[in-house]
Design an enzyme around this catalytic site. Structure first.
Site, PDB file in Angstrom:
ATOM      1  N   LYS A 210       0.838  -1.198   0.000  1.00 44.37           N
ATOM      2  CA  LYS A 210       0.000   0.000   0.000  1.00 44.37           C
ATOM      3  C   LYS A 210       0.878   1.256   0.000  1.00 44.37           C
ATOM      4  CE  LYS A 210      -3.480   2.172   2.943  1.00 44.37           C
ATOM      5  NZ  LYS A 210      -4.386   1.981   4.085  1.00 44.37           N
ATOM      6  N   GLU A 216      10.457  -4.618   4.710  1.00 43.21           N
ATOM      7  CA  GLU A 216      10.556  -6.020   4.264  1.00 43.21           C
ATOM      8  C   GLU A 216      10.254  -6.132   2.770  1.00 43.21           C
ATOM      9  OE1 GLU A 216       8.934  -4.911   6.881  1.00 43.21           O
ATOM     10  OE2 GLU A 216       9.235  -6.228   8.625  1.00 43.21           O
ATOM     11  N   GLY A 270      -4.844  -2.207   5.463  1.00 42.96           N
ATOM     12  CA  GLY A 270      -4.086  -3.361   4.965  1.00 42.96           C
ATOM     13  C   GLY A 270      -4.782  -4.688   5.226  1.00 42.96           C
ATOM     14  N   ARG A 271      -5.227  -4.894   6.453  1.00 43.32           N
ATOM     15  CA  ARG A 271      -5.827  -6.193   6.788  1.00 43.32           C
ATOM     16  C   ARG A 271      -7.250  -6.330   6.261  1.00 43.32           C
ATOM     17  NH1 ARG A 271      -4.655  -3.003  10.953  1.00 43.32           N
ATOM     18  NH2 ARG A 271      -6.250  -2.340  12.431  1.00 43.32           N
ATOM     19  N   GLU A 356      -4.704  -7.345  15.307  1.00 43.40           N
ATOM     20  CA  GLU A 356      -4.212  -6.010  14.962  1.00 43.40           C
ATOM     21  C   GLU A 356      -5.368  -4.996  15.077  1.00 43.40           C
ATOM     22  OE1 GLU A 356      -2.427  -5.250  11.001  1.00 43.40           O
ATOM     23  OE2 GLU A 356      -0.568  -4.896  12.066  1.00 43.40           O
ATOM     24  N   HIS A 387      -5.107 -34.121  17.486  1.00 43.47           N
ATOM     25  CA  HIS A 387      -4.016 -34.986  17.950  1.00 43.47           C
ATOM     26  C   HIS A 387      -2.904 -34.189  18.595  1.00 43.47           C
ATOM     27  CE1 HIS A 387      -5.656 -38.661  16.089  1.00 43.47           C
ATOM     28  NE2 HIS A 387      -6.272 -37.757  15.362  1.00 43.47           N
ATOM     29  N   LYS A 507       9.562  -1.047  14.911  1.00 44.36           N
ATOM     30  CA  LYS A 507      10.065  -0.645  13.584  1.00 44.36           C
ATOM     31  C   LYS A 507      11.091   0.475  13.739  1.00 44.36           C
ATOM     32  CE  LYS A 507       6.006  -0.851  10.597  1.00 44.36           C
ATOM     33  NZ  LYS A 507       5.114  -0.005   9.805  1.00 44.36           N
TER      34      LYS A 507
END
Ligand code: G6Q
Length: 542
Positions: A210, A216, A270-271, A356, A387, A507
């Protein structure tokens, strides 16, 4: 120090819920079912192809009524209307929140500052479709004229989790002549492993960011460009890189032609962006028609959320049940258990969406909360989890509400597999609700000393979401269901579900430390003694 305290726990409905909880502390799900033969049908609701059974939640009619009163006192109706109206409800970032416009049908209208945003959404979709058709048909070729065989989405957070989740979820519908990879981590291993067996001439990178500034993604994008240029030369970038971003300048500076950029807007968080241009890799995988079907599923749930009365409004119900479990029954986590292998990344996707959004310690006006907000979400596909960690859900000492997600019809019918899978869903929710008493255990001839170990207290709350089949539309409806239940909870807790200031501090500190790791080896460090020592050891080893 924060002076103000949030008002929620002083509300009459909050106090009424506390008394109601105390008054009915001893009531077990066994009693609730025994006293109401129709509970299983009554406490269930259906919308947008999703049947949601919440009868195995620890609630009574009165609980639900009080929760709805709480919603009214917290202004949930007004909050929903404000979102759909394009108000700047993301107050700490002063932004509107209009992901619902991403799936509004062509010809409909959602206005922002007096302007209908639906046409611009549809225009981007049309460009994505045109590009998708060219790649899938082979009309778009790489630099050497070969057709694209692998698409690598480079992005992180909201620009990765939605695309990877949707790709995995809808893989059955995907074009199997195209392969998809997802690179997110700044750890070089992610990029190296994703590309080690690829032919640059057949690889298309979709740089999804965005802001187009994320450390990253920019680092991975630079490595991708170097990898492509090493294989094909400088001039190859144009045919092997496209971008999804709101930052045209940044895209151009990176060297991607903005004609090959797909845009979106600052009113898409973003999410909440997997159905925007961030979904380009999804559309490349499943094709435009399936992508449109997914948007229709989203929209159907949006409309349900906007218009259905709260008594049978699925996102509202799920949101309020979450509040009940967290704030009144003391749950600290929620397990999301999809009984469908294709949904293997759904828990990870939901972790970001929920944590978030609602992992917040102050309300919209900056008041400190004196109650729990967003719980930890986690999960794995069934039956694998059975399990491993289900032991704790069944017999551990904490309440872990579970969402079971299942489909009546399998996409891959194989012998008895689906009956076995579904038998396990039904068995788990039954076991968690009803448990097994000491008397029942004894009646099976279990030796006295072993009885306590084999007792199941039951009364463990679950919701079961059952749909006909995992389709693009069902996935859209499912994601929208969770988006809006997160919204509902945020409205009750009074928090800004659309900001994420909590990711900033780390950050910023990392930026400073990068300089220290890459700068002169002996330069003095001015952190705390632990951080200084760790950096010192790292510098000594490099
Ligand atoms: C999501 C967050 C965050 C964001 C990533 C990637 O709501 O804002 O996860 O999606 O930090 O950001 P860019 O898309 O700007 O690279």
């Amino acid at each position: 120090m924060n002076e103000k305290t949030a008002e929620l726990t002083a509300r009459p409905s909050w106090k009424a819920l506390q008394s109601h909880r105390d008054e009915h502390r001893g009531v077990h799900l066994r009693d609730l079912f025994a006293n109401d033969a129709h509970r299983g049908d009554r406490l269930a609701c259906e919308a947008a192809g999703l049947y949601v059974d919440y009868s195995k939640q620890r609630v009574m009619d009165e609980t639900l009524r009080l929760l709805r009163t709480l919603a009214a006192e917290c202004g949930l109706r007004e909050r929903i209307d404000a979102m759909f109206r394009g108000d700047r409800i993301n107050t700490s970032e002063r932004r509107p929140v209009l992901h619902v416009a991403l799936r509004a049908p062509a010809g409909s209208s959602l206005t922002l500052d007096g302007k209908n945003v639906v046409p611009q959404v549809q225009a981007v979709l049309a460009r994505m479709e045109e590009f998708t058709r060219r790649v899938r048909s082979g009309a778009w070729t790489g630099h050497t004229g070969k057709r694209i065989r692998t698409v690598v989405n480079v992005g992180i957070g909201g620009s990765d989790l939605g695309p990877v989740m949707a790709y995995e979820a809808l893989r059955w519908y995907s074009d199997r002549t195209l392969a998809f990879r997802f690179v997110s981590n700044v750890d070089g291993t992610d990029f190296v492993e994703a590309t080690r067996d690829l032919d640059a001439a057949e690889t298309l990178f979709v740089i999804s960011s965005k802001t187009f500034t994320t450390l990253e993604t920019m680092t991975n994008a630079q490595s991708a460009r170097a990898w492509c240029v090493a294989g094909l030369g400088d001039t190859a970038v144009a045919k092997h890189f496209v971008a999804v971003s709101t930052n045209a300048e940044g895209v151009a500076r990176f060297g991607i032609d903005t004609a090959n950029m797909f845009g979106f807007w600052d009113w898409v968080g973003g999410r909440y962006s997997m159905d925007s241009a961030i979904g380009l890799s999804t559309m490349l995988a499943i094709g435009p028609d399936h992508f449109r079907a997914m948007l229709r599923g989203f929209h159907e749930m949006d409309e349900h959320f906007r218009t259905a009365p709260f008594e049978r409004n699925l996102p509202v119900l799920m949101g309020l049940l979450g509040v009940w479990n967290v704030n009144f029954l003391g749950a600290r986590t929620v397990a999301v258990l999809p009984y469908d292998q294709y949904l293997k990344r759904f828990p990870a996707y939901l972790q970001q969406l929920t944590m978030e959004s609602n992992g917040k310690h102050v309300t919209l006006d900056g008041s400190a909360v004196d109650y729990q907000t967003g719980p930890v979400y986690w999960g794995e596909p069934g039956t694998n989890g059975q399990h491993s960690f289900y032991q704790l859900i069944h017999q551990g000492t904490q309440v872990i509400p579970c969402d079971f997600i299942a489909f009546r019809r399998p996409l891959n019918a194989l012998g008895r597999h689906h009956d076995l899978l579904m038998a396990n869903v039904f068995a788990q929710t039954e076991a968690l609700a009803f448990g097994k008493t000491a008397e029942q255990v004894k009646s099976e001839g279990t030796p006295e000393w072993l009885v306590p170990h084999r007792v199941f207290a039951g009364n463990r709350p679950t919701t079961t979401i059952l749909a006909d089949q995992l389709t693009p539309a069902t996935l859209g409806a499912l994601v929208a269901l969770y988006e809006h239940s997160v919204f509902t909870q945020g409205a009750i807790w009074g928090v800004d579900s659309f900001d994420q200031w909590g990711v900033e501090l780390g950050k910023a500190l990392a930026q400073r430390i990068i300089g220290e790791l890459e700068g002169p080896p002996g330069a003095p460090l001015a952190h705390d003694s632990s951080t200084n020592a760790l950096i010192g050891r790292y510098r000594a080893s490099s």
